[in-house]
Design a protein around this motif. Sequence first.
Motif, PDB file in Angstrom:
ATOM      1  N   THR A  52      44.418  72.649  51.769  1.00 32.73           N
ATOM      2  CA  THR A  52      44.091  74.246  52.121  1.00 32.73           C
ATOM      3  C   THR A  52      44.919  75.300  51.218  1.00 32.73           C
ATOM      4  OG1 THR A  52      44.380  73.477  54.483  1.00 32.73           O
ATOM      5  CG2 THR A  52      44.609  75.870  54.040  1.00 32.73           C
ATOM      6  N   ILE A  53      46.034  74.807  50.686  1.00 32.38           N
ATOM      7  CA  ILE A  53      46.739  75.678  49.637  1.00 32.38           C
ATOM      8  C   ILE A  53      45.748  75.680  48.395  1.00 32.38           C
ATOM      9  CG2 ILE A  53      48.706  76.034  48.582  1.00 32.38           C
ATOM     10  CD1 ILE A  53      48.880  76.314  51.659  1.00 32.38           C
ATOM     11  N   VAL A  54      45.332  74.574  48.237  1.00 35.44           N
ATOM     12  CA  VAL A  54      44.646  74.488  46.572  1.00 35.44           C
ATOM     13  C   VAL A  54      43.362  75.482  47.041  1.00 35.44           C
ATOM     14  CG1 VAL A  54      43.168  72.811  45.286  1.00 35.44           C
ATOM     15  CG2 VAL A  54      45.474  72.175  46.076  1.00 35.44           C
ATOM     16  N   ALA A  55      42.730  75.305  48.115  1.00 40.74           N
ATOM     17  CA  ALA A  55      41.582  76.022  48.424  1.00 40.74           C
ATOM     18  C   ALA A  55      41.879  77.636  48.197  1.00 40.74           C
ATOM     19  CB  ALA A  55      40.929  75.853  49.544  1.00 40.74           C
ATOM     20  N   ALA A  56      43.011  78.004  48.641  1.00 41.66           N
ATOM     21  CA  ALA A  56      43.383  79.358  48.583  1.00 41.66           C
ATOM     22  C   ALA A  56      43.822  79.749  47.091  1.00 41.66           C
ATOM     23  CB  ALA A  56      44.778  79.597  49.619  1.00 41.66           C
ATOM     24  N   ILE A  57      44.223  79.070  46.437  1.00 44.81           N
ATOM     25  CA  ILE A  57      44.386  79.067  44.939  1.00 44.81           C
ATOM     26  C   ILE A  57      43.022  79.624  44.426  1.00 44.81           C
ATOM     27  CG2 ILE A  57      45.129  78.243  42.933  1.00 44.81           C
ATOM     28  CD1 ILE A  57      47.464  76.939  44.332  1.00 44.81           C
ATOM     29  N   ASP A  58      42.052  78.518  44.653  1.00 43.11           N
ATOM     30  CA  ASP A  58      40.771  78.678  44.163  1.00 43.11           C
ATOM     31  C   ASP A  58      40.270  79.906  44.354  1.00 43.11           C
ATOM     32  OD1 ASP A  58      41.185  76.069  42.815  1.00 43.11           O
ATOM     33  OD2 ASP A  58      40.261  75.083  44.280  1.00 43.11           O
ATOM     34  N   ARG A  59      40.441  80.380  45.743  1.00 47.41           N
ATOM     35  CA  ARG A  59      39.850  81.787  46.086  1.00 47.41           C
ATOM     36  C   ARG A  59      40.231  82.886  45.475  1.00 47.41           C
ATOM     37  NH1 ARG A  59      40.418  79.416  51.378  1.00 47.41           N
ATOM     38  NH2 ARG A  59      42.364  80.697  51.661  1.00 47.41           N
ATOM     39  N   VAL A  60      41.491  82.909  45.126  1.00 41.86           N
ATOM     40  CA  VAL A  60      42.293  83.951  44.192  1.00 41.86           C
ATOM     41  C   VAL A  60      41.595  83.971  43.057  1.00 41.86           C
ATOM     42  CG1 VAL A  60      44.298  84.759  43.342  1.00 41.86           C
ATOM     43  CG2 VAL A  60      44.344  84.195  45.594  1.00 41.86           C
ATOM     44  N   ALA A  61      41.518  82.588  42.391  1.00 41.48           N
ATOM     45  CA  ALA A  61      41.147  82.568  40.951  1.00 41.48           C
ATOM     46  C   ALA A  61      39.766  83.219  41.033  1.00 41.48           C
ATOM     47  CB  ALA A  61      41.082  81.147  40.422  1.00 41.48           C
ATOM     48  N   ALA A  62      38.946  82.877  41.766  1.00 39.19           N
ATOM     49  CA  ALA A  62      37.401  83.264  41.769  1.00 39.19           C
ATOM     50  C   ALA A  62      37.429  84.978  42.059  1.00 39.19           C
ATOM     51  CB  ALA A  62      36.547  82.589  42.980  1.00 39.19           C
ATOM     52  N   ARG A  63      38.284  85.667  43.024  1.00 40.38           N
ATOM     53  CA  ARG A  63      38.238  86.944  43.549  1.00 40.38           C
ATOM     54  C   ARG A  63      38.697  87.670  42.314  1.00 40.38           C
ATOM     55  NH1 ARG A  63      41.858  86.972  48.653  1.00 40.38           N
ATOM     56  NH2 ARG A  63      41.512  89.355  48.432  1.00 40.38           N
ATOM     57  N   ALA A  64      39.726  86.879  41.346  1.00 40.07           N
ATOM     58  CA  ALA A  64      40.391  87.636  40.135  1.00 40.07           C
ATOM     59  C   ALA A  64      39.492  87.548  38.941  1.00 40.07           C
ATOM     60  CB  ALA A  64      41.605  87.031  39.912  1.00 40.07           C
ATOM     61  N   GLY A  65      38.422  86.828  39.152  1.00 42.83           N
ATOM     62  CA  GLY A  65      37.542  86.622  37.743  1.00 42.83           C
ATOM     63  C   GLY A  65      38.062  85.418  37.019  1.00 42.83           C
ATOM     64  N   LEU A  66      38.733  84.666  37.313  1.00 41.61           N
ATOM     65  CA  LEU A  66      39.249  83.624  36.595  1.00 41.61           C
ATOM     66  C   LEU A  66      38.229  82.377  36.521  1.00 41.61           C
ATOM     67  CD1 LEU A  66      42.837  83.738  37.211  1.00 41.61           C
ATOM     68  CD2 LEU A  66      41.875  84.712  35.268  1.00 41.61           C
ATOM     69  N   ARG A  67      37.312  82.304  37.567  1.00 40.43           N
ATOM     70  CA  ARG A  67      36.387  81.092  37.828  1.00 40.43           C
ATOM     71  C   ARG A  67      34.873  81.768  38.042  1.00 40.43           C
ATOM     72  NH1 ARG A  67      38.616  76.461  36.356  1.00 40.43           N
ATOM     73  NH2 ARG A  67      40.626  76.106  37.499  1.00 40.43           N
TER      74      ARG A  67
END
Length: 321
Positions: free
Chosen positions: A306-321
Amino acid sequence: MLMVGLLVTLAVVGTVQWRANAREAQAADAYPPSGQIIEVDGTQVHLTMSGSGPDLVLIHGASGSLRDYTFDLVGRLKDRYRVIALDRPGLGWSDRPHPGYGGVWNTSAEPPALQARVLQAAADAVGVKRPIVLGHSFGGAVALAWALERPEETAGLVLLGAASNPWPGDLGALYQINSSRLGSALVIPLITAFAPHSRIEDTVASIFTPQQMPAGYLEHIGPEMSLRRTTLRANAQQVNNLRPYIVDMAKRYPDLTLPVEILHGTEDTIVPLRVHSEPLAQLLPNATLTRLEGVGHMPHHAEPETIVAAIDRVAARAGLR
């Protein structure tokens, strides 16, 4: 009679110091630095780096070290992030900032903003650029301070059971005593010298409640490192003096427009959800709060995916992914 009393006192003090020195030396031998030491204006900061990809900074909580993350979480992330885990000032293998902090008679505590600046300088030295910053517990306060210090250079935040808002009352007698001059000089050496391993294990296990401490965790983190006199002093002073800084920081949270994922266990009794993350989610304009049902104060161990998924969401929202 006076001479006898003086000799007895000196013998007791000498025994305490000898045993404390021995336990500290054993801990240092068993748990040497696992990464690299970066010097920041005369202050040594310990960090590890793993993997490749967007930069992800991990900041640990009270009484801990970066080993809390290298036990499991780093391994789950290093396939797609460059993961930089840091020891906060005074804990693990990082020094307290010089001058002004540290020493037997010191009662000053590093504000979260100062801790953030020290860690940022170390991160700069290894080329960290626009990182996602994850903070757990006390480390959440430092992560928030990191973003307040560098709002345009921080991609996003992930906050786990973060100490973020003012709480009612105090934190108990032990923090008050250990952060005082007399406690620093008299009580802390006794803890270092004589704290039984069973007590140490029970204390660490209680942080995971209602979950069980993972097998092998205690051996990996080396809790004896947190019982060193310098570390006990730093931790007690930082925790006991945190609240006034939080009061001031909370006034500035609405200015943070970066993406933030807040995750907090509903059974966290150390940093309660309703006191910290629920009001924080209302103050931050671009935050998402995830309540982790039945989880205590260690969500990155209880629900790591769940924590890894949250990190991935921030990365996507920040335009890093």
